[in-house]
Design a protein around this motif. Structure first.
Motif, PDB file in Angstrom:
ATOM      1  N   ASP A 158      -3.106 -27.435 -17.943  1.00  0.00           N
ATOM      2  CA  ASP A 158      -4.457 -26.961 -18.249  1.00  0.00           C
ATOM      3  C   ASP A 158      -5.228 -26.632 -16.972  1.00  0.00           C
ATOM      4  OD1 ASP A 158      -6.714 -26.668 -20.290  1.00  0.00           O
ATOM      5  OD2 ASP A 158      -7.566 -28.115 -18.880  1.00  0.00           O
ATOM      6  N   ARG A 159      -4.971 -27.393 -15.926  1.00  0.00           N
ATOM      7  CA  ARG A 159      -5.725 -27.178 -14.689  1.00  0.00           C
ATOM      8  C   ARG A 159      -5.277 -25.934 -13.937  1.00  0.00           C
ATOM      9  NH1 ARG A 159      -6.036 -31.321  -9.504  1.00  0.00           N
ATOM     10  NH2 ARG A 159      -7.621 -30.153  -8.344  1.00  0.00           N
ATOM     11  N   PHE A 160      -3.983 -25.634 -13.944  1.00  0.00           N
ATOM     12  CA  PHE A 160      -3.466 -24.574 -13.093  1.00  0.00           C
ATOM     13  C   PHE A 160      -2.878 -23.381 -13.842  1.00  0.00           C
ATOM     14  CE2 PHE A 160      -3.064 -28.442 -10.435  1.00  0.00           C
ATOM     15  CZ  PHE A 160      -3.920 -28.050  -9.416  1.00  0.00           C
ATOM     16  N   LEU A 161      -3.018 -23.333 -15.128  1.00  0.00           N
ATOM     17  CA  LEU A 161      -2.411 -22.255 -15.915  1.00  0.00           C
ATOM     18  C   LEU A 161      -3.057 -20.914 -15.587  1.00  0.00           C
ATOM     19  CD1 LEU A 161      -0.320 -21.655 -18.133  1.00  0.00           C
ATOM     20  CD2 LEU A 161      -2.169 -21.944 -19.806  1.00  0.00           C
ATOM     21  N   GLU A 162      -2.246 -19.981 -15.108  1.00  0.00           N
ATOM     22  CA  GLU A 162      -2.744 -18.652 -14.761  1.00  0.00           C
ATOM     23  C   GLU A 162      -3.300 -17.918 -15.971  1.00  0.00           C
ATOM     24  OE1 GLU A 162      -2.724 -16.241 -12.105  1.00  0.00           O
ATOM     25  OE2 GLU A 162      -2.834 -18.021 -10.837  1.00  0.00           O
TER      26      GLU A 162
END
Length: 720
Positions: free
Chosen positions: A126-130
């Motif tokens: 969730d934090r790094f999903l492009e």
């Protein structure tokens, strides 16, 4: 540091090459309780970095690049290239503009995302999903969105690989809105279901060291210790962060002692996805053993460069140790002659490792400085101060420090001379002082002369001196007594805190002793001793770890504060402040005694009083003493004080603020006999502590149980 200090004005005029410059200081607490307001017009950068790998400017050892982990899940072993820096975000994972979990601004999104996975995995994705970046792109059609999902799966696999998941099951489903719905238009929803599988663990570890470390027997223990501290042993979960950090720590272990040019020659992590196993291969090149050559000084103009050579304390031909260069740098900064200093060992191709030059670069302080300040102190009232420093008195070449302080209840003048350090770091000193202090109707006036030597070697400070005292007592303008004494004294002090600005663990210990003879008609010998202790027990560690830091022990290694307050050490302190949850217990103990004949007349300044901000809160400054037959409170021959204080950080929005809540109980007693110390005066109170840019500021309200009075107390900064 005692009392409440409120700054009204402050000015510094350094004399540099006969020109006068106005300084404006930023807040800096000094020992008197005054503050300096500061920012200089011609800013001089303080070079306070903790240590390069080859010297004393500490920098993290990190790989030069951060390629992506492999996306393949084939059963064949897959080599992992160089890792990410230990605290960096995973590859292809720049933080999205809306980095809040979920979709707080979903009304503006063109589609929604729902992630179904274990909590830790869901948080990572969730934090790094492009894909989240494209939620704000309008008019995305279904074809474009499906193409984004294909790219998204590849990125998710790379993200999971950084945490050791190399065989995840990922399913992405695009749920389109119901065209027949009659209510408000719906948006597409992307449902991502992740089964991360089993994390890979280290199955084999192969480490080779080339260079002198392989054949130089004295270094074998160093290498063995580095191997024992390897952060990814067999059986541990393999992650990209741990892989990079372990390699960097091993390299740093080599570089900080003997092997200044050690390097990582090759590294490879082979992943067997079917067996969930990681096979680690590393090769380091230690390079040659470095030994100290001559110290080469740069930047010495006003002050003799002999000072730098004496403060170096490096034996030519001795093996290089980074900690020794850090200590040399700190001695330069503490000497009073230099505003900045850097110390490195020369590792250039032209340098001979058997006698590598030590390069010391210094930035000198001005020859003279004048400081003026006005303020208010809760113990001594309103007042002003003037201070002049001359770092090289003509003809003598000693440092001269002259101070004048004028408070409502205290007037003080002092002047001192201190010599440059000798080859053994001892400095000769001479001082004269006059002090008049008023406590209610009681007044004490003291003239003092002192001559001796002092040595500051980092944590530990030693001073011995011969002292002459003449002190007089008055009450309501009537003379109570006048006495003189000559004594020889010794003071030993150690400061073992993790920080000298915001300490959260450690201890300070001071021991002093002396003896002498009263002067006048009835001469009498006397002995004077004292001890002071401050221990800080961190409640965020185990009891054993906390006590290990707070209790004095022989053979304690140097604390981060004594080595350096900058660079990596300062970063560690800042990190410890962010991790505080349960706070600290502070225990302060102090005791002192003077033994002599019953009829001896001793100068009152050598006796003891208690009470006030840094003693027993809830009572006035030095109001705890011995009452004589006329009801006058006078100093006693024995004194004991103690304090137990609890500090707890105030949290807000899941993070610690710059404020602590404080509760405490203080107690103390002064008497003419040891038995009289049983009659303790107790104070209890509560308050708040603010970690300001200038240092800690504590405001507290205390109630004296025996006095039955409430008093306000403020302490500025930290000192021991």
């Amino acid at each position: 540091m005692e009392g409440l200090g409120i700054i009204a004005a402050h000015m510094v005029c350094p004399y540099l090459d006969r020109s006068v410059r106005l300084w404006w200081y930023g807040f800096t607490p000094i020992s008197s309780g005054w503050w300096r307001i500061g920012a200089r017009a011609d800013v001089v950068a303080m070079v306070l970095m903790a240590g390069l790998v080859q010297g004393t400017w500490a920098q993290p050892v990190a790989p030069a690049s951060a390629p992506q982990p492999p996306a393949s899940t084939a059963s064949a072993a897959v080599p992992l290239q160089e890792p990410l820096p230990p605290d960096a975000a995973p590859p292809d994972a720049a933080e999205p503009e809306d980095d809040k979990a979920g979709n707080a601004n979903s009304l503006q999104d063109s589609f929604t995302i729902r992630i179904e996975a274990p909590a830790e995995v869901r948080s990572l994705v969730d934090r790094f999903l492009e894909l989240k970046r494209y939620q704000r792109v309008p008019d995305l059609d279904d074809v474009e969105l499906r193409r984004l999902l294909e790219l998204s799966e590849q990125q998710i696999r790379r993200l999971l690989a950084t945490e050791g998941y190399f065989t995840p099951q990922i399913e992405q489903q695009l749920v389109l809105p119901d065209a027949a719905a009659t209510f408000a238009p719906q948006r597409p929803e992307v449902v991502i279901t992740i089964d991360p599988g089993t994390q890979a663990r280290v199955d084999a570890f192969d480490l080779h060291i080339d260079g002198a470390a392989a054949t130089y027997e004295p270094a074998w223990q160093q290498v063995a210790q580095a191997r024992a501290n390897w952060g990814l042993p067999v059986g541990e979960v393999f992650t990209q962060k741990a892989w990079g950090l372990s390699k960097a720590q091993f390299l740093q272990h080599l570089q900080t002692e003997r092997f200044a040019t050690a390097k990582l020659a090759d590294s490879k992590a082979e992943i067997d996805p079917d067996q969930h196993a990681a096979h680690l291969h590393l090769r380091y090149d230690s390079g040659p053993v470095y030994r100290y050559g001559a110290v080469q000084v740069q930047g010495a103009q006003r002050y003799d460069e002999t000072i730098v050579h004496r403060l170096a304390q490096l034996q030519p031909g001795a093996e290089y140790r980074q900690s020794e260069l850090i200590q040399m740098q700190q001695r330069l900064l503490n000497s009073g002659y230099y505003a900045g200093a850097s110390v490195v060992i020369d590792t250039s191709a032209a340098a001979n490792p058997e006698a590598a030059p030590v390069l010391a670069s210094v930035q000198e302080l001005p020859l003279q400085k004048v400081v003026f300040g006005v303020g208010f102190n809760t113990d001594r009232g309103a007042g002003a101060s003037l201070e002049h420093t001359h770092n090289r008195v003509p003809g003598l070449k000693w440092r001269a420090l002259t101070r004048a302080k004028l408070y409502r209840d205290q007037q003080q003048f002092s002047t001192s001379l201190i010599a440059p350090p000798s080859a053994s770091l001892w400095q000769s000193l001479f001082s004269l002082s006059y002090n008049r202090e008023t406590i209610g109707d009681y007044r004490q006036t003291t003239a003092q002369a002192r001559a001796g030597r002092t040595k500051n070697s980092g944590e530990i400070e030693r001073t011995w001196y011969l002292q002459y005292d003449r002190s007089r007592e008055d009450y309501a303008h009537e003379k109570l007594g006048d006495a003189q004494a000559l004594s020889l004294n010794y003071i030993w002090s150690r400061r073992h805190f993790n920080s000298l600005v915001f300490p959260t663990s450690g201890y300070g210990l001071t021991l002093e002793g002396g003896g002498g003879m009263t002067l006048g008609k009835n001469r009498a010998p006397f002995v004077r001793v004292g001890a002071r202790y401050l221990g800080i027990l961190s409640l965020d560690r185990s009891l054993a770890q906390g006590l290990k830091q707070a209790v004095p022990r022989t053979g304690d290694p140097a604390s981060p504060a004594s080595a350096s307050q900058t660079g990596a050490a300062a970063a560690n302190v800042a990190q410890s402040l962010l991790q505080r949850r349960n706070g600290e217990l502070l225990l302060r103990l102090e005791g002192a005694a003077l033994r002599t004949r019953a009829n001896a007349v001793v100068p009152p300044n050598l006796l003891f009083l208690a009470g006030g901000n840094a003693s027993v809160r809830g009572y006035g400054y030095q109001q705890i003493g011995v009452e004589d037959a006329d009801g006058i409170t006078r100093p006693g021959h024995y004194m004991v004080t103690g304090s137990l204080e609890y500090r707890r950080p105030v949290w807000r929005n899941g993070r610690p603020t710059d404020w602590d809540s404080v509760v405490f109980v203080d107690a103390g007693s002064v008497a003419h006999t040891p038995a009289g110390l049983r009659h303790l005066k107790v104070g209890v109170g509560a308050g708040a502590l603010w970690r300001s840019p200038a240092g800690p500021i504590q405001l507290a309200v205390a109630y004296g149980l025996q006095d039955r009075k409430v008093r306000l107390h403020m302490n500025l900064g930290f000192s021991f």
